[in-house]
Design an enzyme around this catalytic site. Structure first.
Site, PDB file in Angstrom:
ATOM      1  CE1 TYR A 253      30.669  69.815   3.824  1.00  0.00           C
ATOM      2  CE2 TYR A 253      28.836  68.719   2.850  1.00  0.00           C
ATOM      3  CZ  TYR A 253      29.950  68.822   3.055  1.00  0.00           C
ATOM      4  OH  TYR A 253      30.980  69.177   2.267  1.00  0.00           O
TER       5      TYR A 253
ATOM      6  CB  THR B 236      43.916  74.003   5.685  1.00  0.00           C
ATOM      7  OG1 THR B 236      42.463  74.223   4.933  1.00  0.00           O
ATOM      8  CG2 THR B 236      44.363  75.484   6.263  1.00  0.00           C
ATOM      9  N   GLY B 237      44.438  70.736   4.779  1.00  0.00           N
ATOM     10  CA  GLY B 237      43.572  69.917   4.862  1.00  0.00           C
ATOM     11  C   GLY B 237      44.046  69.401   3.245  1.00  0.00           C
ATOM     12  N   GLY B 238      45.845  69.593   2.829  1.00  0.00           N
ATOM     13  CA  GLY B 238      46.234  68.844   1.704  1.00  0.00           C
ATOM     14  C   GLY B 238      46.854  67.505   1.716  1.00  0.00           C
TER      15      GLY B 238
ATOM     16  N   GLY C 181      42.286  63.964  -0.850  1.00  0.00           N
ATOM     17  CA  GLY C 181      41.588  64.917  -1.815  1.00  0.00           C
ATOM     18  C   GLY C 181      42.320  65.730  -1.907  1.00  0.00           C
TER      19      GLY C 181
ATOM     20  N   GLY D 239      42.370  68.683  -1.793  1.00  0.00           N
ATOM     21  CA  GLY D 239      43.810  69.467  -0.783  1.00  0.00           C
ATOM     22  C   GLY D 239      44.813  69.416  -1.942  1.00  0.00           C
TER      23      GLY D 239
END
Length: 252
Positions: free
Chosen positions: A153, A15-17, A20, A22
């Site tokens: 965060y 996920t979030g690939g 960055g 990912g």
């Protein structure tokens, strides 16, 4: 890149690939023999990442905080490959503000994506995950350190460290290994967008480097190699851990 093929024949989700860490991890997974599904919220970036990754990748536009999007994602994976062997729950955001300035919207956004999104990514992947498979959660050294203006965060990342432990216990009967990777400062588009100007970013990086024993900011591929370790049989007796890849920043 690799001749070892540590993930030969494996089906993986990142996920979030689309950028960055990912994207770097998806590249490593493919180099090690895996077929990789990647997600991202922005279609144009996702398409560009898939083009860069080549035939062993497939992109599904998805916001992990939206459970309907997750259902659609896993329907696609089930229809195309029928199973998953590796999940890297990597999608996340960071917003920094002093505690008195944090808004409800900032709080909700970070917990919805970083914690709720990660949790339900794992939950909804379970029917597709093979027994003995591997889950890697994206944590951070901020879960262990008390940096200024990082309250929400950091709390999301501490929650993820806790989930690595509890999910390990929940999934032990299926021999599914759950581990967390905790980067220190890494050169990514996310790091370069945390402040308003390039000058501010450069000053921020220079200050951070002074607190890293190895004396530099890390590279996304250095995290990717650690994730490959946790995703592969090289770590067959490793579960429930937090693997710091931080140049020693949180260790000394």
């Amino acid at each position: 890149m690799s001749t070892s093929q540590k993930l030969a024949g494996k089906i993986a989700l990142v996920t979030g690939g689309n950028s960055g860490i990912g994207l770097a991890t998806a590249q490593r997974f493919i180099a090690e023999g895996a077929y990789v599904f990647i997600t991202g919220r922005r279609q144009a970036e996702l398409d560009a990442a898939v083009q860069q990754l080549g035939d062993s990748a497939f992109g599904v536009q998805s916001d992990v905080s939206n459970l309907a999007d997750l259902d659609r994602l896993f329907t696609v994976i089930k229809e195309q490959k029928g199973r998953l062997d590796v999940v890297f729950a990597n999608a996340g955001i960071a917003e920094f503000a002093p505690v008195e300035a944090v808004t409800e919207a900032q709080y909700d956004r970070q917990f919805d994506i970083n914690v709720k999104g990660l949790f339900f990514t794992v939950q909804k992947a379970l029917p597709l995950l093979t027994d003995g498979s591997a889950i890697v959660l994206m944590a951070s050294i901020v879960g262990s350190k008390g940096f200024e203006s990082n309250s929400v965060y950091s709390a999301t990342k501490a929650a993820i460290r806790s989930l690595a432990r509890t999910l390990t216990s929940d999934l032990k009967a299926r021999r599914i290994r759950v581990n967390a990777v905790s980067p220190g400062p890494i050169e990514t588009p996310g790091l370069n967008s945390v402040l308003d100007s390039p000058e501010q970013v450069a000053a921020f990086k220079a200050q951070m480097v002074t607190t890293v024993p190895l004396g530099r900011i890390g590279d996304a591929d250095e995290i990717a190699k650690a994730v490959v370790f946790l995703a592969s049989d090289d770590s067959s007796f490793v579960t429930g851990v937090e693997l710091f890849v931080d140049g020693g920043m949180a260790q000394v």
